[in-house]
Design an enzyme around this catalytic site. Structure first.
Site, PDB file in Angstrom:
ATOM      1  N   GLY A  54     -27.777 -45.344  24.308  1.00 28.27           N
ATOM      2  CA  GLY A  54     -28.709 -44.977  23.246  1.00 28.27           C
ATOM      3  C   GLY A  54     -28.966 -43.489  23.342  1.00 28.27           C
ATOM      4  N   GLU A  55     -30.211 -43.136  23.458  1.00 25.65           N
ATOM      5  CA  GLU A  55     -30.597 -41.723  23.559  1.00 25.65           C
ATOM      6  C   GLU A  55     -31.544 -41.604  24.752  1.00 25.65           C
ATOM      7  OE1 GLU A  55     -29.379 -39.241  21.745  1.00 25.65           O
ATOM      8  OE2 GLU A  55     -30.630 -37.889  22.908  1.00 25.65           O
ATOM      9  N   SER A  56     -31.060 -40.935  25.800  1.00 28.82           N
ATOM     10  CA  SER A  56     -31.825 -40.962  27.051  1.00 28.82           C
ATOM     11  C   SER A  56     -33.175 -40.245  26.955  1.00 28.82           C
ATOM     12  CB  SER A  56     -30.988 -40.390  28.194  1.00 28.82           C
ATOM     13  OG  SER A  56     -30.525 -39.108  27.879  1.00 28.82           O
ATOM     14  N   CYS A  85     -23.981 -45.569  29.857  1.00 29.42           N
ATOM     15  CA  CYS A  85     -24.118 -44.312  29.105  1.00 29.42           C
ATOM     16  C   CYS A  85     -25.543 -43.769  29.226  1.00 29.42           C
ATOM     17  CB  CYS A  85     -23.672 -44.538  27.670  1.00 29.42           C
ATOM     18  SG  CYS A  85     -23.130 -43.010  26.905  1.00 29.42           S
ATOM     19  N   ARG A 112     -25.692 -34.682  30.706  1.00 30.20           N
ATOM     20  CA  ARG A 112     -25.697 -35.283  29.362  1.00 30.20           C
ATOM     21  C   ARG A 112     -24.569 -34.709  28.494  1.00 30.20           C
ATOM     22  NH1 ARG A 112     -30.484 -34.756  25.981  1.00 30.20           N
ATOM     23  NH2 ARG A 112     -29.608 -36.589  24.942  1.00 30.20           N
ATOM     24  N   ILE A 142     -18.973 -42.481  24.027  1.00 29.27           N
ATOM     25  CA  ILE A 142     -19.718 -41.910  22.895  1.00 29.27           C
ATOM     26  C   ILE A 142     -20.774 -40.953  23.462  1.00 29.27           C
ATOM     27  CG2 ILE A 142     -21.176 -42.403  20.900  1.00 29.27           C
ATOM     28  CD1 ILE A 142     -20.015 -45.300  20.985  1.00 29.27           C
ATOM     29  N   ARG A 143     -20.564 -39.681  23.286  1.00 26.21           N
ATOM     30  CA  ARG A 143     -21.474 -38.656  23.870  1.00 26.21           C
ATOM     31  C   ARG A 143     -21.816 -39.038  25.320  1.00 26.21           C
ATOM     32  NH1 ARG A 143     -26.362 -37.543  21.781  1.00 26.21           N
ATOM     33  NH2 ARG A 143     -26.661 -39.648  21.024  1.00 26.21           N
ATOM     34  N   HIS A 178     -19.074 -47.654  27.221  1.00 27.21           N
ATOM     35  CA  HIS A 178     -19.808 -48.774  26.596  1.00 27.21           C
ATOM     36  C   HIS A 178     -19.031 -50.086  26.709  1.00 27.21           C
ATOM     37  CE1 HIS A 178     -23.098 -46.608  24.524  1.00 27.21           C
ATOM     38  NE2 HIS A 178     -22.251 -45.588  24.625  1.00 27.21           N
ATOM     39  N   GLU A 180     -20.088 -52.930  26.233  1.00 26.08           N
ATOM     40  CA  GLU A 180     -20.637 -53.931  25.310  1.00 26.08           C
ATOM     41  C   GLU A 180     -20.001 -53.848  23.923  1.00 26.08           C
ATOM     42  OE1 GLU A 180     -21.924 -51.107  26.006  1.00 26.08           O
ATOM     43  OE2 GLU A 180     -23.163 -50.333  24.360  1.00 26.08           O
TER      44      GLU A 180
HETATM   45  N1  GLN Z   1     -25.646 -38.599  24.986  1.00 26.61           N
HETATM   46  C1  GLN Z   1     -26.640 -39.630  25.011  1.00 26.61           C
HETATM   47  C2  GLN Z   1     -27.814 -39.185  25.881  1.00 26.61           C
HETATM   48  O1  GLN Z   1     -27.720 -38.221  26.551  1.00 26.61           O
HETATM   49  C3  GLN Z   1     -26.090 -40.944  25.505  1.00 26.61           C
HETATM   50  C4  GLN Z   1     -25.098 -41.487  24.516  1.00 26.61           C
HETATM   51  C5  GLN Z   1     -24.884 -42.950  24.589  1.00 26.61           C
HETATM   52  O2  GLN Z   1     -25.627 -43.699  25.249  1.00 26.61           O
HETATM   53  N2  GLN Z   1     -23.885 -43.395  23.870  1.00 26.61           N
HETATM   54  O3  GLN Z   1     -28.781 -39.836  25.866  1.00 26.61           O
END
Ligand code: GLN
Length: 197
Positions: A54-56, A85, A112, A142-143, A178, A180
């Site tokens: 998600g977004e940390s 992630c 990150r 993904i990122r 990921h 999942e």
């Molecule tokens: N780049 C995101 C972060 O730093 C993590 C990306 C992800 O969970 N797919 O939170």
């Protein structure tokens, strides 16, 4: 696959933000009961916990807003945690972004967005130690975070281009990618097997 018989209680999935539904679906496909965790009491009787991607930065804030920080740290001392992630960033000891306050479950520093932005997302074959067949995982990045400064208690279980993308520490597992997404349940199955009696 019948993991339900061996797992004595629900597996919690931190459901504040991010891809928690997909994790629950994969665990369900393995026959395991799941529970969405938003409040400290939701952790009661859970046999393990998934911290999703998600977004940390957001997840870190929400952990404090929902008074989950201490309960999550206490839970992780007893029970296994799987972080993917953003989840792995949250599990780290340090993060290169002061807006994220990590839980300190994995002895490493998270970097990150190590591989770039959303547009730089990719899928790559990753060899995993628990599968002696020659079939690598199609790992989705993904990122995704990088990792440095791993402590001696951290085991590097899989790498991709010289980066550790799967870390183990005791009964915890931290992934840069990921597992999942898609329908390959091997990572979740491996994690479940690790803490079954
Ligand atoms: N780049 C995101 C972060 O730093 C993590 C990306 C992800 O969970 N797919 O939170």
């Amino acid at each position: 696959m019948g993991y339900a018989r061996m797992v004595e209680g629900p597996v919690g999935v931190l459901a504040l933000q991010g891809s928690f539904v997909k994790h629950a679906e994969i665990l369900c496909s393995l026959g395991v009961q799941t529970r969405q965790v938003r409040l400290p009491e939701d952790l009661q009787n859970c046999v393990g916990l998934v911290i999703p991607g998600g977004e940390s930065t957001t997840m870190s804030h929400l952990i404090d807003d929902f008074a989950l920080r201490e309960p999550l740290i206490a839970f992780s001392r007893q029970r296994p945690v799987l972080g993917t992630c953003a989840g792995r960033i949250i599990m780290a000891r340090d993060v290169d972004d002061p807006r994220v306050i990590p839980l300190g479950i994995l002895s490493c520093k998270a970097l990150r967005n190590y591989y770039g932005r959303q547009i730089n997302s990719f899928t790559a074959p990753v060899r995993v130690p628990f599968d002696c067949s020659s079939r690598p995982l199609d790992a989705v990045f993904i990122r995704a975070p990088g990792v440095v400064e791993c402590g001696p208690e951290v085991e590097i279980l899989a790498t991709h281009r010289d980066q550790a993308v799967m870390l183990g520490q005791g009964h915890h597992l931290g992934l840069a990618f990921h597992p999942e997404l898609g329908s390959d349940p091997r990572v979740h199955a491996y994690w479940l097997k690790g803490f079954m009696p």
